[in-house]
Design a protein around this motif. Sequence first.
Motif, mmCIF file in Angstrom:
data_model
loop_
_atom_site.group_PDB
_atom_site.id
_atom_site.type_symbol
_atom_site.label_atom_id
_atom_site.label_comp_id
_atom_site.label_asym_id
_atom_site.label_seq_id
_atom_site.Cartn_x
_atom_site.Cartn_y
_atom_site.Cartn_z
ATOM 1 N N PRO A 103 0.465 -1.122 0.353
ATOM 2 C CA PRO A 103 0.194 -0.235 -0.483
ATOM 3 C C PRO A 103 0.973 1.212 -0.545
ATOM 4 O O PRO A 103 0.169 1.876 -0.839
ATOM 5 C CB PRO A 103 -0.414 -0.484 1.263
ATOM 6 N N LEU A 104 1.774 0.956 0.901
ATOM 7 C CA LEU A 104 2.733 2.561 0.620
ATOM 8 C C LEU A 104 3.092 2.974 -0.410
ATOM 9 O O LEU A 104 2.852 3.922 -1.321
ATOM 10 C CB LEU A 104 3.858 2.439 1.683
ATOM 11 N N ARG A 105 4.108 1.467 -1.377
ATOM 12 C CA ARG A 105 4.983 2.421 -2.352
ATOM 13 C C ARG A 105 3.900 2.111 -3.391
ATOM 14 O O ARG A 105 4.731 2.627 -4.078
ATOM 15 C CB ARG A 105 5.694 0.368 -2.307
ATOM 16 N N LYS A 160 -1.016 6.598 6.865
ATOM 17 C CA LYS A 160 -2.309 5.180 7.728
ATOM 18 C C LYS A 160 -2.819 4.136 7.366
ATOM 19 O O LYS A 160 -3.575 4.632 6.330
ATOM 20 C CB LYS A 160 -3.592 5.914 8.844
ATOM 21 N N ILE A 161 -2.484 2.938 7.197
ATOM 22 C CA ILE A 161 -2.811 1.740 6.183
ATOM 23 C C ILE A 161 -3.728 1.016 7.607
ATOM 24 O O ILE A 161 -3.489 0.517 8.455
ATOM 25 C CB ILE A 161 -1.688 0.983 5.852
ATOM 26 N N LEU A 162 -4.839 0.595 6.579
ATOM 27 C CA LEU A 162 -5.800 0.456 7.741
ATOM 28 C C LEU A 162 -6.315 -1.029 6.517
ATOM 29 O O LEU A 162 -6.479 -1.205 5.295
ATOM 30 C CB LEU A 162 -7.154 0.693 7.493
ATOM 31 N N ASP A 192 -5.209 -3.140 -9.742
ATOM 32 C CA ASP A 192 -5.162 -4.231 -10.579
ATOM 33 C C ASP A 192 -3.415 -4.713 -9.866
ATOM 34 O O ASP A 192 -2.646 -4.512 -9.891
ATOM 35 C CB ASP A 192 -5.119 -4.271 -11.643
ATOM 36 N N VAL A 193 -3.985 -6.198 -9.163
ATOM 37 C CA VAL A 193 -3.065 -6.455 -9.171
ATOM 38 C C VAL A 193 -1.768 -7.245 -10.296
ATOM 39 O O VAL A 193 -0.798 -8.060 -10.222
ATOM 40 C CB VAL A 193 -3.263 -7.856 -8.089
ATOM 41 N N ASP A 194 -2.218 -7.275 -11.127
ATOM 42 C CA ASP A 194 -1.581 -7.865 -12.348
ATOM 43 C C ASP A 194 -0.660 -7.009 -13.128
ATOM 44 O O ASP A 194 0.373 -6.697 -14.062
ATOM 45 C CB ASP A 194 -2.124 -8.527 -13.584
ATOM 46 N N THR A 195 -1.265 -5.440 -12.757
ATOM 47 C CA THR A 195 -0.936 -4.217 -13.124
ATOM 48 C C THR A 195 -0.131 -3.630 -12.441
ATOM 49 O O THR A 195 0.768 -2.273 -13.154
ATOM 50 C CB THR A 195 -0.973 -3.587 -14.222
ATOM 51 N N GLY A 196 -0.418 -3.247 -11.353
ATOM 52 C CA GLY A 196 -0.022 -2.141 -10.251
ATOM 53 C C GLY A 196 -0.477 -0.893 -10.473
ATOM 54 O O GLY A 196 -0.351 0.049 -10.027
ATOM 55 N N LEU A 197 -1.803 -0.870 -11.186
ATOM 56 C CA LEU A 197 -2.046 0.497 -11.684
ATOM 57 C C LEU A 197 -4.072 0.719 -10.746
ATOM 58 O O LEU A 197 -4.234 -0.204 -10.560
ATOM 59 C CB LEU A 197 -2.703 0.686 -13.119
#
Length: 164
Positions: free
Chosen positions: A43-45, A55-57, A154-159
Amino acid sequence: MPDFDDLLRANREYAEDFGLSGFDGIAHAGIAMVTCMDSRIDPLRMIGLKAGDAKILRNPGGRVTDQALVALVLGVNLLQVRRVLVVEHTRCAMASSTEDELKARVAESAGTDASWMSLGAIVDQEQTVRADVMRVRSHPLISDDILVGGFIYDVDTGLLQPVS
Ligand SMILES: [Zn+2]
């Protein structure tokens, strides 16, 4: 605690060049993100941030639960959060099975009945993101000048794809 030795060893290496000593707990970039527990999400990167910035929830599906709302209320009022991202993602396990299918899989793994536990399967991700964004925007303890956006990652493109 031998079961955790490998992780504690890694932790000692981490602490050797630890740079966050004395750092405060505010969100330095003014960001909070609600997202899924999925291990493919960084989530940060993904939004160019680092430790200390946000803050990451996280929870199954990336839902604005009552507990996530508590965190957001604290974040915007006490910890300098100014923008909130609600992020679900493609190929999410919570959105690719029905509630009954999820319960059946949990029951099979646990070897006992799971029908009594609500797991929170998601039927329509875009609709759920919109509703969760509204939950944040309409909260009486979250000011109207806080910007809230909904996205699907999108977990396959990172977008990140904006939804609302
Ligand atoms: Zn997920």
